[in-house]
Design a protein around this motif. Sequence first.
Motif, PDB file in Angstrom:
ATOM      1  N   PRO A 192       0.796  -1.232   0.000  1.00 51.65           N
ATOM      2  CA  PRO A 192       0.000   0.000   0.000  1.00 51.65           C
ATOM      3  C   PRO A 192       0.826   1.279   0.000  1.00 51.65           C
ATOM      4  O   PRO A 192       0.453   2.272  -0.647  1.00 51.65           O
ATOM      5  N   VAL A 193       1.957   1.281   0.716  1.00 47.88           N
ATOM      6  CA  VAL A 193       2.791   2.484   0.762  1.00 47.88           C
ATOM      7  C   VAL A 193       3.473   2.719  -0.591  1.00 47.88           C
ATOM      8  O   VAL A 193       3.559   3.859  -1.063  1.00 47.88           O
ATOM      9  N   GLY A 194       3.952   1.645  -1.222  1.00 48.01           N
ATOM     10  CA  GLY A 194       4.571   1.785  -2.539  1.00 48.01           C
ATOM     11  C   GLY A 194       3.582   2.267  -3.573  1.00 48.01           C
ATOM     12  O   GLY A 194       3.902   3.109  -4.425  1.00 48.01           O
ATOM     13  N   ILE A 195       2.347   1.752  -3.507  1.00 52.27           N
ATOM     14  CA  ILE A 195       1.304   2.185  -4.440  1.00 52.27           C
ATOM     15  C   ILE A 195       0.918   3.634  -4.178  1.00 52.27           C
ATOM     16  O   ILE A 195       0.813   4.446  -5.108  1.00 52.27           O
ATOM     17  N   GLU A 196       0.720   3.975  -2.905  1.00 56.77           N
ATOM     18  CA  GLU A 196       0.289   5.335  -2.603  1.00 56.77           C
ATOM     19  C   GLU A 196       1.374   6.356  -2.923  1.00 56.77           C
ATOM     20  O   GLU A 196       1.061   7.513  -3.245  1.00 56.77           O
ATOM     21  N   GLY A 197       2.623   5.948  -2.880  1.00 55.13           N
ATOM     22  CA  GLY A 197       3.684   6.854  -3.298  1.00 55.13           C
ATOM     23  C   GLY A 197       3.483   7.299  -4.738  1.00 55.13           C
ATOM     24  O   GLY A 197       3.629   8.486  -5.062  1.00 55.13           O
ATOM     25  N   ALA A 198       3.137   6.343  -5.616  1.00 51.32           N
ATOM     26  CA  ALA A 198       2.870   6.686  -7.015  1.00 51.32           C
ATOM     27  C   ALA A 198       1.636   7.570  -7.121  1.00 51.32           C
ATOM     28  O   ALA A 198       1.617   8.545  -7.885  1.00 51.32           O
ATOM     29  N   GLN A 199       0.598   7.254  -6.357  1.00 51.04           N
ATOM     30  CA  GLN A 199      -0.635   8.025  -6.427  1.00 51.04           C
ATOM     31  C   GLN A 199      -0.447   9.462  -5.955  1.00 51.04           C
ATOM     32  O   GLN A 199      -0.919  10.406  -6.592  1.00 51.04           O
ATOM     33  N   VAL A 200       0.254   9.621  -4.849  1.00 52.71           N
ATOM     34  CA  VAL A 200       0.457  10.967  -4.294  1.00 52.71           C
ATOM     35  C   VAL A 200       1.300  11.818  -5.244  1.00 52.71           C
ATOM     36  O   VAL A 200       0.993  13.000  -5.481  1.00 52.71           O
ATOM     37  N   LEU A 201       2.338  11.237  -5.813  1.00 57.11           N
ATOM     38  CA  LEU A 201       3.192  12.026  -6.702  1.00 57.11           C
ATOM     39  C   LEU A 201       2.475  12.352  -8.010  1.00 57.11           C
ATOM     40  O   LEU A 201       2.589  13.478  -8.532  1.00 57.11           O
ATOM     41  N   ALA A 202       1.727  11.391  -8.555  1.00 55.07           N
ATOM     42  CA  ALA A 202       0.960  11.673  -9.774  1.00 55.07           C
ATOM     43  C   ALA A 202      -0.049  12.786  -9.520  1.00 55.07           C
ATOM     44  O   ALA A 202      -0.249  13.672 -10.367  1.00 55.07           O
ATOM     45  N   LEU A 203      -0.682  12.752  -8.357  1.00 55.46           N
ATOM     46  CA  LEU A 203      -1.646  13.790  -8.006  1.00 55.46           C
ATOM     47  C   LEU A 203      -0.962  15.149  -7.877  1.00 55.46           C
ATOM     48  O   LEU A 203      -1.496  16.175  -8.322  1.00 55.46           O
ATOM     49  N   ALA A 204       0.225  15.169  -7.283  1.00 55.68           N
ATOM     50  CA  ALA A 204       0.972  16.417  -7.155  1.00 55.68           C
ATOM     51  C   ALA A 204       1.308  16.992  -8.528  1.00 55.68           C
ATOM     52  O   ALA A 204       1.211  18.211  -8.749  1.00 55.68           O
ATOM     53  N   VAL A 205       1.690  16.130  -9.465  1.00 58.65           N
ATOM     54  CA  VAL A 205       1.976  16.593 -10.828  1.00 58.65           C
ATOM     55  C   VAL A 205       0.713  17.174 -11.455  1.00 58.65           C
ATOM     56  O   VAL A 205       0.739  18.255 -12.066  1.00 58.65           O
ATOM     57  N   ALA A 206      -0.408  16.463 -11.315  1.00 57.07           N
ATOM     58  CA  ALA A 206      -1.662  16.935 -11.896  1.00 57.07           C
ATOM     59  C   ALA A 206      -2.074  18.284 -11.322  1.00 57.07           C
ATOM     60  O   ALA A 206      -2.504  19.187 -12.056  1.00 57.07           O
ATOM     61  N   LEU A 207      -1.940  18.440 -10.023  1.00 61.82           N
ATOM     62  CA  LEU A 207      -2.309  19.704  -9.384  1.00 61.82           C
ATOM     63  C   LEU A 207      -1.395  20.835  -9.835  1.00 61.82           C
ATOM     64  O   LEU A 207      -1.846  21.972 -10.034  1.00 61.82           O
ATOM     65  N   LEU A 266      -4.003  16.796  -1.512  1.00 60.63           N
ATOM     66  CA  LEU A 266      -3.158  15.623  -1.291  1.00 60.63           C
ATOM     67  C   LEU A 266      -3.574  14.900  -0.015  1.00 60.63           C
ATOM     68  O   LEU A 266      -3.683  13.666   0.018  1.00 60.63           O
ATOM     69  N   LEU A 267      -3.818  15.650   1.045  1.00 55.35           N
ATOM     70  CA  LEU A 267      -4.214  15.046   2.318  1.00 55.35           C
ATOM     71  C   LEU A 267      -5.600  14.416   2.240  1.00 55.35           C
ATOM     72  O   LEU A 267      -5.870  13.395   2.886  1.00 55.35           O
ATOM     73  N   ALA A 268      -6.480  14.989   1.439  1.00 58.48           N
ATOM     74  CA  ALA A 268      -7.819  14.439   1.311  1.00 58.48           C
ATOM     75  C   ALA A 268      -7.801  13.075   0.637  1.00 58.48           C
ATOM     76  O   ALA A 268      -8.673  12.239   0.887  1.00 58.48           O
ATOM     77  N   ARG A 269      -6.795  12.835  -0.209  1.00 63.15           N
ATOM     78  CA  ARG A 269      -6.703  11.561  -0.936  1.00 63.15           C
ATOM     79  C   ARG A 269      -5.855  10.526  -0.222  1.00 63.15           C
ATOM     80  O   ARG A 269      -6.095   9.332  -0.371  1.00 63.15           O
ATOM     81  N   ALA A 270      -4.840  10.962   0.499  1.00 65.43           N
ATOM     82  CA  ALA A 270      -3.912  10.021   1.129  1.00 65.43           C
ATOM     83  C   ALA A 270      -4.632   9.170   2.164  1.00 65.43           C
ATOM     84  O   ALA A 270      -5.471   9.655   2.922  1.00 65.43           O
ATOM     85  N   VAL A 271      -4.286   7.900   2.199  1.00 61.63           N
ATOM     86  CA  VAL A 271      -4.928   6.942   3.102  1.00 61.63           C
ATOM     87  C   VAL A 271      -3.971   6.443   4.176  1.00 61.63           C
ATOM     88  O   VAL A 271      -4.323   6.391   5.354  1.00 61.63           O
ATOM     89  N   THR A 272      -2.756   6.086   3.778  1.00 58.28           N
ATOM     90  CA  THR A 272      -1.820   5.495   4.737  1.00 58.28           C
ATOM     91  C   THR A 272      -1.351   6.544   5.732  1.00 58.28           C
ATOM     92  O   THR A 272      -1.169   7.718   5.378  1.00 58.28           O
TER      93      THR A 272
END
Length: 234
Positions: free
Chosen positions: A161-176, A192-198
């Motif tokens: 989950p942490v490895g996956i969320e790392g990709a999600q958080v960074l992709a979201l940061a790029v999009a924003l 970013l905080l609204a989406r992060a789960v871990t």
Amino acid sequence: MRDRFVNGLLGLALGDAIGAPYEGVPAEYILHELGPTPQLVAQAPTRTLHYTDDTEMTLGVAETLIAHGHIDESTLVAAFARNYHANRGYGQGARRVIEAMIDGNASPMHWRTLAATFFPGGSLGNGAAMRVAPVGLLFHDDLDLVWEQARLSALPTHVHPVGIEGAQVLALAVALAVRMRPLDRKAFYRELLARAVTEEFRWHLRHAARLRRGDSLAGLGSGLEAHRSVVTAI
């Protein structure tokens, strides 16, 4: 928008190549012996810059998105295998998984099993995050799609989950960063905080949101674990 796409990918490749010679070197040494970041960028460490597995795998993600308009696992795996050069600095786990992808006699179950078991529970490293920028660029106008496509881009090598969320958080940061003109820092971290789960990412994002220009980033870390480097990069 075209400039944002081109410069986003070019910036990734250049940052990768300029930083590669200093991987593992303590930040304090770099700052005191080599100077601050602008000086480091202006005076490249070597005459010829070589990108690493970070950029090589990013190319695979971009090629897959060009081919299908979304992450297709079989195409992504084929791109990783086709582009693979062991001397680009792949980590031990990624090397084993990609070499299994290349093995014509290996079934998909073999590399999937390796991805899930080479590290207990799967890798929580930053490898999926390092290659995910094209996802944030392409889907910047649909943040739900960014989050899901980033997850799919991570799965061939990262199931923790942490490895996956790392990709999600960074992709979201790029999009924003693409969407916000100018960047609204508070809204950026709020999303970013609204989406992060871990809890690992929520803690680091909360800490980053409180930082101001000139503050030390030491508390965020610079390790291989996704939560100890992705938020630092952001």
